[in-house]
Design an enzyme around this catalytic site. Sequence first.
Site: not given
Length: 359
Positions: A237, A245, A254, A280
């Site tokens: 993770d 973000n 991305d 993620e």
Amino acid sequence: MRDDPIVLPDKWVRIILYSFWLCAVFYAAASGLALLFTDEAKSEFFARIIAGPLAGIIGVVAIAELLCRYKREWLTSILIGASNGLAAIMIVANHEVELMVAVLLLPLLVSVFFLRQKVLLAASATGVGTYAALMAAYPPLQAEQSPAEAIALLFIFGAGTAILAGLLQRGAELARRWHIASTLNQALTQEKEQIERMLRMDGLSGLFNHRAFYEEAEKRLTAAGEAPGEFQLAVLDIDNFKSINDRYGHKVGDIVIKAVADTLRGLLGPEDMAFRYGGEEFTLLYGRPTPEADAAFVESIRQAIEELTFEEAPGLRVTVSIGVQAYAQGLNKHGLFEGGDRALYEAKRTGKNRIVRFS
């Protein structure tokens, strides 16, 4: 005669040649049986009807065998010529109209194996030529064949050619339909495989997806034996992904996802598989034979991701937390993932950017 460019497969060449040898066997059997009932002198009948023609038939077939072996480029001419030779020998030996009808069709039947109209027409032309040559060169045949019988024979021969030509045309039509159907089926199969692949792939990362992970895990669990090191699962993770973000935007998020996926792909062994489980989170199914090899592999992943840099976000540092679950007997695919997920949770809870093994 101009040879057909299509090469007849060896299997069918052998079948035709075997049929020629069978002609010799059947001729010997039939004429030998006729010897028992003939009113002619036995020795004369044997020489004229059995020995001479049978030697000619065997000679024609033997020559055809040799030529087919060493002159493959003449295959069409050899087989059609041999069938005409057999027909001529049997007609000279016994030229009743009924027999002539049967043996004159032999070149036509041989030509059908080539599945080409032009070979059939060539066989038909040579058959008529054989008959005409015999009529001109063999007076006993002229004496026994009336003009009406000759015309009837040619009519039957022409009708046989026309029927076989129709069959070839029908066969060609069916072959075209089969080809179209086969091509369509192949296209549908490829499209189905492409759809199946798309259903198993993650569009952003290019890795396999959540569905593919469970399918592969099921396969590996089914194939696994009793050894504890059969394979391992790693659940990864990206640490603090929400803040990436929030700070840099989803476009950079991305890019990070793709960079992590590329890193995983570059470190995989031949039997390893990487998946984007969701968001993620990633999973790896891999096999390392010893705890030391397992630890070194997973650590190389952690370090490689930690060393990533991004032109779009200078100063951005990406790390991952990793939970590892080794294969153990009795685990199902859900239990396997739960073990890795618990280890991942512990890695997150105890500081992130670290590896924890479930025990």
